[in-house]
Design a protein around this motif. Sequence first.
Motif, PDB file in Angstrom:
ATOM      1  N   ILE A  51     -21.575 -32.861 -29.345  1.00 46.67           N
ATOM      2  CA  ILE A  51     -22.444 -33.482 -30.537  1.00 46.67           C
ATOM      3  C   ILE A  51     -22.372 -34.780 -30.532  1.00 46.67           C
ATOM      4  CG2 ILE A  51     -22.148 -33.568 -33.105  1.00 46.67           C
ATOM      5  CD1 ILE A  51     -21.236 -30.660 -33.010  1.00 46.67           C
TER       6      ILE A  51
ATOM      7  N   GLU B 196     -26.706 -24.507 -28.960  1.00 46.02           N
ATOM      8  CA  GLU B 196     -25.272 -24.780 -28.879  1.00 46.02           C
ATOM      9  C   GLU B 196     -24.913 -25.054 -27.405  1.00 46.02           C
ATOM     10  OE1 GLU B 196     -20.830 -22.394 -29.726  1.00 46.02           O
ATOM     11  OE2 GLU B 196     -22.868 -21.676 -30.234  1.00 46.02           O
TER      12      GLU B 196
ATOM     13  N   THR C 189     -21.689 -22.459 -35.916  1.00 42.67           N
ATOM     14  CA  THR C 189     -22.252 -21.481 -34.854  1.00 42.67           C
ATOM     15  C   THR C 189     -22.303 -20.047 -35.164  1.00 42.67           C
ATOM     16  OG1 THR C 189     -20.134 -21.521 -33.821  1.00 42.67           O
ATOM     17  CG2 THR C 189     -21.557 -23.193 -33.131  1.00 42.67           C
TER      18      THR C 189
ATOM     19  N   LEU D 134     -17.851 -28.348 -28.011  1.00 37.83           N
ATOM     20  CA  LEU D 134     -19.070 -28.542 -28.875  1.00 37.83           C
ATOM     21  C   LEU D 134     -18.991 -29.853 -29.576  1.00 37.83           C
ATOM     22  CD1 LEU D 134     -21.910 -27.517 -29.887  1.00 37.83           C
ATOM     23  CD2 LEU D 134     -20.506 -26.531 -31.823  1.00 37.83           C
ATOM     24  N   SER D 135     -17.857 -30.128 -30.049  1.00 38.90           N
ATOM     25  CA  SER D 135     -17.614 -31.621 -30.896  1.00 38.90           C
ATOM     26  C   SER D 135     -17.894 -32.585 -29.853  1.00 38.90           C
ATOM     27  CB  SER D 135     -16.422 -31.839 -31.538  1.00 38.90           C
ATOM     28  OG  SER D 135     -15.348 -30.967 -30.711  1.00 38.90           O
TER      29      SER D 135
ATOM     30  N   ASP E  51     -17.581 -29.298 -35.916  1.00 40.34           N
ATOM     31  CA  ASP E  51     -17.730 -28.124 -35.311  1.00 40.34           C
ATOM     32  C   ASP E  51     -17.326 -26.962 -36.161  1.00 40.34           C
ATOM     33  OD1 ASP E  51     -17.655 -25.614 -33.755  1.00 40.34           O
ATOM     34  OD2 ASP E  51     -16.505 -26.602 -32.116  1.00 40.34           O
TER      35      ASP E  51
END
Length: 296
Positions: free
Chosen positions: A287, A120, A88, A283-284, A11
């Motif tokens: 993902i 995102e 991002t 976010l990670s 990220d």
Amino acid sequence: MIKIKKYAAIDIGSNAMRLLVVNIVEQEGKETQFNKSALVRVPIRLGQDAFTVGEISAENTDRMVDAMKAFKLLMKVHKVEAYKAFATSAMREAYNGKEVVALIKKKADIKIEIIDGKKEAAIIASTDLHYLLKTDQTYLFVDVGGGSTEFTLFSNGKIVTSRSFKVGTVRLLNEMVCDVVWNEIEKWIKTNVADYDEISLIGSGGNINKLFKMSGKMQDKPLSYLYINSQYAFLNSLSYDQRISELALNPDRADVIIPAVRIYLNAMKWSGARNIYVPKIGLSDGIVKAMYFGKI
């Protein structure tokens, strides 16, 4: 019979870059488990470049290349089978963002995709929230980053709507958020929550996680609006140096935590939420899960 897969997520945010390595444990008849194996965070503040000058500086480009080479080696020793790297807000806005991505591919052999705010928000929302979302309740999910904040409204366990706004901690530090943006956010929140009686917030991002950790609360317990408000006043009463020495905050956390709390407070105020839940997601995590379930 247990089967273990190793996936990784990179990220590249506006305040820091992260590598997350996850053990995915599959067992017949049981729900798949996602266990964190390693997390490395590198404080390269790309937003400082992107939002003020419009490009990633040569120094930070070099630091990024070095960080990506290190991430590549770490994934190798962890025997990671698959990874995705997403960038991002800062990389979206830097006019040399694509050049930096190409350079990293050439020098560190890591392929980076620059994603928009909508993607995102969708990736973060694909994280495992079902254990938290009570189907008869409504939640406003707020993910605060360095360059942007993603808002997602959940009702009956499903996404109603989501929106990304250019308000983030690094932008706020540089006084780059005008009243028009705040007014837009207020209007968007109030319009979208109008049909619901009671809203709770779900907060995501390094700053709210830090605030939650400092509270000493159990993971499933929320923080109240009053608590967040008093912590905001307390943090503001300390100097930058005191926040590092007395609260043991990282230097790159000690300044951005205040604007981050301001965003959560405003979201709570405008939505009428009295509580904010803070699951350990970002976010990670999103993902890795989106990769596993074939969504990206």
